[in-house]
Structures are given as C-alpha cells and as structure tokens.
Design a protein around this motif. Sequence first.
Motif, mmCIF file in Angstrom:
data_model
loop_
_atom_site.group_PDB
_atom_site.id
_atom_site.type_symbol
_atom_site.label_atom_id
_atom_site.label_comp_id
_atom_site.label_asym_id
_atom_site.label_seq_id
_atom_site.Cartn_x
_atom_site.Cartn_y
_atom_site.Cartn_z
ATOM 1 N N ARG A 3 -14.571 -13.944 -1.559
ATOM 2 C CA ARG A 3 -13.848 -13.156 -0.554
ATOM 3 C C ARG A 3 -14.241 -13.618 0.846
ATOM 4 O O ARG A 3 -15.426 -13.712 1.165
ATOM 5 C CB ARG A 3 -14.165 -11.677 -0.710
ATOM 6 N N GLY A 4 -13.236 -13.895 1.661
ATOM 7 C CA GLY A 4 -13.488 -14.261 3.045
ATOM 8 C C GLY A 4 -14.384 -15.471 3.210
ATOM 9 O O GLY A 4 -15.187 -15.532 4.144
ATOM 10 N N GLU A 32 -9.436 -6.818 -2.839
ATOM 11 C CA GLU A 32 -8.598 -6.952 -1.659
ATOM 12 C C GLU A 32 -7.650 -8.118 -1.862
ATOM 13 O O GLU A 32 -7.919 -9.021 -2.669
ATOM 14 C CB GLU A 32 -9.467 -7.201 -0.414
ATOM 15 N N ALA A 33 -6.525 -8.088 -1.144
ATOM 16 C CA ALA A 33 -5.592 -9.204 -1.221
ATOM 17 C C ALA A 33 -6.300 -10.498 -0.834
ATOM 18 O O ALA A 33 -7.153 -10.514 0.072
ATOM 19 C CB ALA A 33 -4.404 -8.961 -0.301
ATOM 20 N N ASP A 34 -5.992 -11.578 -1.540
ATOM 21 C CA ASP A 34 -6.543 -12.920 -1.331
ATOM 22 C C ASP A 34 -7.948 -13.089 -1.903
ATOM 23 O O ASP A 34 -8.565 -14.139 -1.698
ATOM 24 C CB ASP A 34 -6.539 -13.320 0.155
ATOM 25 N N ALA A 58 -8.821 -16.926 -10.981
ATOM 26 C CA ALA A 58 -7.741 -15.958 -10.779
ATOM 27 C C ALA A 58 -7.615 -15.668 -9.288
ATOM 28 O O ALA A 58 -8.596 -15.288 -8.639
ATOM 29 C CB ALA A 58 -8.015 -14.674 -11.545
ATOM 30 N N LYS A 59 -6.411 -15.857 -8.741
ATOM 31 C CA LYS A 59 -6.131 -15.545 -7.343
ATOM 32 C C LYS A 59 -5.419 -14.195 -7.281
ATOM 33 O O LYS A 59 -4.425 -13.984 -7.978
ATOM 34 C CB LYS A 59 -5.281 -16.653 -6.714
ATOM 35 N N ILE A 60 -5.949 -13.293 -6.471
ATOM 36 C CA ILE A 60 -5.418 -11.939 -6.378
ATOM 37 C C ILE A 60 -4.383 -11.876 -5.265
ATOM 38 O O ILE A 60 -4.683 -12.215 -4.112
ATOM 39 C CB ILE A 60 -6.541 -10.920 -6.096
ATOM 40 N N PRO A 114 -2.894 -10.718 -10.998
ATOM 41 C CA PRO A 114 -3.600 -11.934 -10.613
ATOM 42 C C PRO A 114 -2.986 -13.151 -11.283
ATOM 43 O O PRO A 114 -2.544 -13.098 -12.432
ATOM 44 C CB PRO A 114 -5.024 -11.688 -11.131
ATOM 45 N N LYS A 115 -2.932 -14.257 -10.550
ATOM 46 C CA LYS A 115 -2.474 -15.524 -11.104
ATOM 47 C C LYS A 115 -3.709 -16.267 -11.612
ATOM 48 O O LYS A 115 -4.534 -16.720 -10.819
ATOM 49 C CB LYS A 115 -1.737 -16.352 -10.042
#
Length: 224
Positions: free
Chosen positions: A92-93, A150-152, A206-208, A214-215
């Motif tokens: 994240r970030g 969170e997104a991303d 997995a990308k959220i 999730p992909k």
Amino acid sequence: LGGEKASGVAVRTIVDYSLNMLPWFFRSQDGDEAFLEEDLKTALEECQRRVVAASDEGGGRRKMGTTLTMAYVLWPRLYVVHAGDSRCYLFRGGQIHQVTRDHTVAQRMLDQGLMTSEQAERSRWSHVLWNCIGGGSDDLSPDVYKATLEADDELVLCTDGLSKYLDSATIADVLRKPATAESAATQLVELANAAGGGDNITVIVAKIHGEASPKAVTKDYVQS
C-alpha cells in the motif's frame, strides 16, 4: 508426493468451504466478524481432518502435510487465515507489510528473544514448522488476520519457495513498477529462480480495484 497430495486435498477443501459455506454463514450472522473468524478457523480444521484421513488411507504416511494461507475479501474487509510458512503481504502506498507470521521454530525463538532476525534467517530451524496442516500431528493452531482494504492495494500470497529467496524489499521493488498482476507474478518467480530457486514456487498477485473483485493471477514454478 506426500506434500503434493496434502496440498491438493487442502485446496479442494478450502475452496469448497469458501464457496459453499462462508457466504451463507456470514449472511446468517448479520456481519458479525467474530463468527466469521471462527468459521475461517473451522475451514482450516476441516482441511486438517481431511489431510490426516488421506494420510491414513495412503498407507500410514503420517508426515504428509502442507502449509495454507488464504485471503478472503468481503470489501472493504480482508481476512487472512493461515497455518505454516507460506505468506501474505499487503502492498500500500509504495510500502510492503507482511501480514502473516511464519509458524517456524526459528520465528518462535525470535519472538521469545532467543535469536536475532539475522540469526533466525540463517538458522537450521528457519524452515522447521511447528504448525501446519497434517504433518503427522492432529493439532492445528490457525491464525486469522484482519485489515481494511483501500483502492489500489495489492496482495501477494506466496509459498516459502519465493520468500526464502526474495526479501520483502525486493518484492516491493517489483510491485512499485507499473505492471499487470500477471507480469508482476512472473517477474517474482523469475527473480526467485535467479537467486537460487531450489524449491517449488507459487505466487498470487491480486490488485484491488475499489469495490470490484480483486484481479488476481497465480504463477507456479515446479522444481523438476
């Protein structure tokens, strides 16, 4: 072969339980997290029962065992149920966080202050498990971890075939590059093989994407 059979039994069991039992159970409990946590542990305990039964049927191969780490997403909540030394990371970030804690003797000694992290990494106990599915024991102590996504965000689930060759900083470097989940998973496997790759490797990236599913892409490398 014992580990391969155990992992197959565990995956089939956890998939069946997740698809058929968990959604119904969660709705019936009005979203109570405590009930869901217990049911996730129950899912791993069912894996334990079936792997032990398969060991008995296979001529008494009591040491047939496997690790298992599953991420279960009910947006925006993440639940990770875990036994063994496979891992889940949250990215994240630009920063990576190891969600799970390895169930190895070395990690336990590190937690007790008997080893430094450097000693634990080099120790012969670093891949000796005190907790896994099967493995000759009827006891299982699954962990459940929770987080709010969170997104991303990105998730990485992997076997120790990846984590013993790539540290978290290297995994983070790969995830910082703009790439698809598939290309990130492929690169992680390639880097682990280049670093020595002496074990089978399974990686899920997995990308959220917000409230959407999730992909996720899984990559396997099986040592011949």
